[in-house]
Scaffold this motif. Structure first.
Motif, short mmCIF file in Angstrom:
data_model
loop_
_atom_site.label_atom_id
_atom_site.label_comp_id
_atom_site.label_asym_id
_atom_site.label_seq_id
_atom_site.Cartn_x
_atom_site.Cartn_y
_atom_site.Cartn_z
N PRO A 1 0.48 -1.25 0.10
CA PRO A 1 0.15 -0.02 0.05
C PRO A 1 0.91 1.07 0.09
O PRO A 1 2.18 1.42 0.17
CB PRO A 1 -0.71 -0.16 0.94
CG PRO A 1 -0.23 -1.16 1.98
CD PRO A 1 0.75 -1.99 1.03
N ASN B 1 -8.99 -8.07 -0.08
CA ASN B 1 -8.15 -8.99 -0.61
C ASN B 1 -8.07 -9.18 -1.98
O ASN B 1 -7.57 -10.39 -2.64
CB ASN B 1 -7.29 -10.26 0.66
CG ASN B 1 -7.87 -9.90 2.02
OD1 ASN B 1 -8.81 -10.37 2.63
ND2 ASN B 1 -6.42 -9.20 2.35
N PRO C 1 -3.97 5.44 5.61
CA PRO C 1 -2.86 4.65 4.73
C PRO C 1 -3.51 3.11 4.85
O PRO C 1 -4.54 2.93 5.08
CB PRO C 1 -1.65 4.87 5.17
CG PRO C 1 -2.43 5.02 6.68
CD PRO C 1 -3.99 5.32 6.58
N GLY C 2 -2.49 2.14 4.37
CA GLY C 2 -3.44 0.78 4.22
C GLY C 2 -3.95 0.73 3.03
O GLY C 2 -5.17 1.70 2.13
N GLY D 1 -8.11 -4.03 1.66
CA GLY D 1 -7.34 -5.53 1.96
C GLY D 1 -6.69 -5.78 0.82
O GLY D 1 -6.96 -4.93 -0.19
N SER D 2 -5.33 -6.35 0.24
CA SER D 2 -4.24 -6.59 -0.70
C SER D 2 -3.96 -7.46 -0.98
O SER D 2 -4.76 -8.63 -0.49
CB SER D 2 -2.72 -5.76 -0.31
OG SER D 2 -2.88 -5.78 -1.42
N SER E 1 2.39 6.43 14.38
CA SER E 1 2.88 5.20 13.53
C SER E 1 2.87 3.77 13.68
O SER E 1 2.08 3.34 13.05
CB SER E 1 3.93 5.65 13.75
OG SER E 1 4.85 6.42 13.66
N CYS F 1 -0.82 3.13 14.86
CA CYS F 1 -1.75 2.90 13.96
C CYS F 1 -1.69 2.49 12.58
O CYS F 1 -2.34 1.70 11.38
CB CYS F 1 -2.47 3.62 14.49
SG CYS F 1 -4.21 3.32 14.25
N GLU F 2 -0.55 3.39 11.84
CA GLU F 2 -0.62 3.38 10.72
C GLU F 2 0.27 1.68 10.25
O GLU F 2 -0.25 1.23 9.27
CB GLU F 2 0.26 4.25 10.02
CG GLU F 2 -0.79 5.97 10.06
CD GLU F 2 0.43 6.85 10.15
OE1 GLU F 2 1.63 7.00 10.08
OE2 GLU F 2 -0.49 8.33 9.82
N ILE F 3 1.21 1.66 11.03
CA ILE F 3 1.87 0.19 10.23
C ILE F 3 0.92 -1.11 10.82
O ILE F 3 0.95 -1.61 10.35
CB ILE F 3 3.10 -0.06 11.01
CG1 ILE F 3 4.06 1.04 10.92
CG2 ILE F 3 3.89 -1.13 11.28
CD1 ILE F 3 5.60 1.77 12.10
N LEU G 1 -1.87 -0.70 10.26
CA LEU G 1 -3.42 -0.58 9.08
C LEU G 1 -2.43 -1.11 7.71
O LEU G 1 -2.90 -1.62 7.06
CB LEU G 1 -4.00 0.74 8.63
CG LEU G 1 -4.61 1.38 9.43
CD1 LEU G 1 -5.23 2.71 9.56
CD2 LEU G 1 -6.21 0.38 9.45
N ASP G 2 -0.93 -0.22 7.52
CA ASP G 2 -0.30 -1.09 6.53
C ASP G 2 -0.27 -2.42 6.62
O ASP G 2 -0.71 -3.16 5.44
CB ASP G 2 1.43 -0.80 6.35
CG ASP G 2 2.05 -0.63 5.16
OD1 ASP G 2 1.96 -0.18 4.36
OD2 ASP G 2 2.43 -2.20 5.50
N GLY H 1 -3.33 -5.43 5.82
CA GLY H 1 -3.63 -5.60 4.28
C GLY H 1 -3.76 -7.11 3.58
O GLY H 1 -4.68 -7.33 2.85
N TYR H 2 -2.91 -8.01 4.32
CA TYR H 2 -3.20 -9.19 3.58
C TYR H 2 -3.55 -9.76 4.28
O TYR H 2 -3.84 -10.49 5.72
CB TYR H 2 -1.51 -9.38 3.70
CG TYR H 2 -0.73 -8.53 2.67
CD1 TYR H 2 -0.27 -8.97 1.32
CD2 TYR H 2 0.32 -7.62 2.98
CE1 TYR H 2 -0.47 -8.25 0.85
CE2 TYR H 2 0.51 -6.65 2.64
CZ TYR H 2 0.67 -6.92 0.86
OH TYR H 2 1.20 -5.89 0.06
#
Lengths: 404, 404
Positions: free
Chosen positions: A12, A42, A70-71, A75-76, B163, B165-167, B169-170, B173-174
């Motif tokens: 992301p 996803n 962000p992110g 889902g990815s 940070s 929180c953002e990490i 969210l990042d 994703g999977y």
């Protein structure tokens, strides 16, 4: 009336959800042509398992918050479709598209995601499907070809430039000689590392050395340049791409690979910044530290570039427009029509020409000694980091959008 | 009419220059009592070499920019004055104070800086000096006693919470199981690591484990908890203080110390986050990465807390007022008079009681299993991260104040 489905794929960025926002807004605005606006959960991998949602369900607060979240909200995945377009997975996918009455398929992602768009648009012919497949570019690496730049790069570049400046201010407080090595993302393309040059405020300012993966890294020359730089400056900042390598192509981080083990014999993997920190300490005996900017580069919202966020949303809405106009097998691209004032328009490029290619920093934009970037790069990159977003806040923190 | 001199010392914060701003504004406002407002360059160490500047020289733009400039604008030092107050260095210092007609000496810093204030205020009696010595607290570690909290902590806590929180969210994703270990500053006191708990948005949200240096860290228990957590969640965030240690007091980062070497035999030093990353990979064979938040914790301006910045300036101006009132050998302290609404007043404490002491997170604020913090901590910390600063911008980046 056909439905639209959108997915996110790959690593992301700080604005990947701005593109999603652009797709949703534009999709919902065309209720005369588009029935539902669905989101794959996803990516294509989750969709194969039947995971998707109706994006009309998002309330307006969540929609707004997407722009500063962000992110990958949806889902990815990291899933490569088979090369053989007769593989049963394609039949399965087109059956599922049919079930949901999909007419427009949009995919937000980088190189690998464009590969997915390319394969699906070609498989559509085999399956006699009229679905239109459009790619929305996204990557902090800025390495997609046939576009001026990529959504996600501007925000990451702003994070890098601000952080390099701030670390420089932090480190320069002391009189003693010191080196701070900052490791920046980008294994094959040095765009993001080059952005460190945006942090300079005056001639001779830090960073004194910027190393990109486009040129070979020479450890002895590096040490000599550090020694030389100390003649005029006490606090040195050096920026390196994670992917720097020697003339034989061996990654500098691999120099730590074989012998680094912890007390239990576990192999320790560290980056090139940590390796160079140890090298400088060993060879020069001076104060040195390394900082790996790491994940924050691609997910910090406080340093999001408003220009980047707006362009990301524009890429999303342009993709919807393109699909409605009957385009397929295309990626939205950015065309810069002017540097000053900075002006941009959207265009479309053949996604088959884009996927599996990498755009590197032009060698003309790297100084001859391979330790800095040119004014051309600064002119190119500076417009992309302009503007700060208005961030909805809650309890002192950004009010990020959550998919529960 | 006597002059005022101010210095900065120790590691900087995102608001150390807000305190300087407070001192300058208040100092210049009292032109009937204070002649010049001087700044020591590189603290007491630089002052000994004759390095100082007249702060009336700063233009209004620079003064404003100070509030959103990280690093020590005046330069810093790590210099410990001799224990023996008859040491000639004191005579030298008081001679220099006399030369500049100093009547008020303010020092912005943490523990060691308060030690400097303590020694100078006691040496003043020996040298029959009437100079008034006041300390202005500063440290992201929040480990000074006799004050509710310390300027610098709120901004660092906000950076950490956002940070994390953002990490999260990042990383979420999977679909695949993953662990992300975030290493946070604070070797002896866990205040900043505890701030990671501010990032939670709902019951059961990440981070699932928070480890402070106040309690012993058990590696086997850690692995068991990770395995357990995977029963209900795929993407796990774990926050650890850089100073976590086992029951015998051995730092976890020291487990990497003896055997980690690169291909040239150089000793590789890494943090506990990297060590735990390797441990999880080896034991559980799942996707794991570690992120060391590093220097950005103490110098990021985009995530500066406006509350923190204002309080830092207040500490600076209060120090000037205290000196003018005849106080000496004191540190400005914060007294919280109410949690909701959050209210604060300044007071003064004996600097001799403060220096060389460390305030740790109370054990009652750490959960019994030692893997989280309590609601009391959140109530304490939340007011300190509120508000975003207005940041003067230039070319897309904060227009930081520079001392050329």
């Amino acid at each position: 009336m056909k439905n639209l489905i959108v997915g996110q794929s790959g690593g992301p960025t700080a604005v990947i959800n701005s593109s999603l926002y652009g797709v949703i807004q534009e999709g919902l605005a065309h209720s005369e042509e588009i029935g539902h606006v669905y989101g794959m959960i996803n990516g294509i991998q989750g969709f194969l398992k039947g995971k998707y949602m109706d994006l009309a369900e998002l309330d307006s607060q969540t929609l707004t918050a997407l722009r500063t979240t962000p992110g990958a909200y949806l889902g990815s995945c990291r899933y490569k479709l088979p090369e053989n377009l007769s593989d049963p997975v394609y039949a399965e996918l087109f059956r599922k598209f049919e079930e949901l009455s999909i007419g427009y398929f949009l995919y937000i992602g980088g190189n690998d995601s464009m590969d997915t768009v390319s394969k699906l648009s070609r498989a559509a012919e085999i399956h006699k499907s009229s679905i239109r497949f459009i790619g929305v570019p996204k990557t902090i690496d800025n390495d997609l070809i046939l576009t001026d730049h990529t959504p996600g790069f501007g925000s990451a570049a702003k994070y890098v430039a601000a952080s390099v400046c701030e670390i420089g201010l932090d480190a320069s407080g002391y009189e003693a000689k010191s080196v701070t090595i900052i490791e920046i993302m980008g294994r094959h393309a040095g765009w993001l590392t080059a952005a460190a040059a945006l942090s300079r405020k005056f001639e001779g300012d830090n960073p004194i050395l910027i190393y990109l993966p486009e040129v070979a890294f020479d450890q002895e020359d590096f040490i000599r340049r550090i020694e030389k730089a100390f003649e005029t400056k006490n606090s040195l900042i050096v920026c390196v791409s994670e992917g720097i390598h020697d003339a034989e192509g061996k990654f500098i981080c691999e120099y730590t690979g074989s012998a680094g083990t912890d007390t239990f014999g576990h192999k320790m993997l560290t980056g090139c910044g940590k390796y160079l920190e140890n090298l400088v300490r060993e060879r020069l005996g001076i104060k040195v530290r390394s900082v790996e900017l790491n994940l924050c580069q691609r997910c910090s919202i406080f340093s999001q570039s408003l220009t980047d966020a707006r362009e990301a949303a524009l890429a999303g809405s342009s993709a919807v427009e393109a699909a409605l106009k009957g385009e397929s097998g295309k990626m939205v691209s950015f065309v810069r029509t002017s540097d000053e004032p900075y002006e941009l328009t959207c265009s479309l490029e053949d996604v088959n020409s884009i996927c599996n290619q990498e755009k590197k920093v032009p060698l003309e934009w790297i100084t001859k000694d391979g330790t800095d970037v040119s004014e051309e790069f600064l002119t190119y990159a500076r417009p992309l980091i302009q503007g700060n977003p208005a961030i909805p806040m809650k309890n002192g923190l950004p009010d990020y959008a959550y998919r529960r």
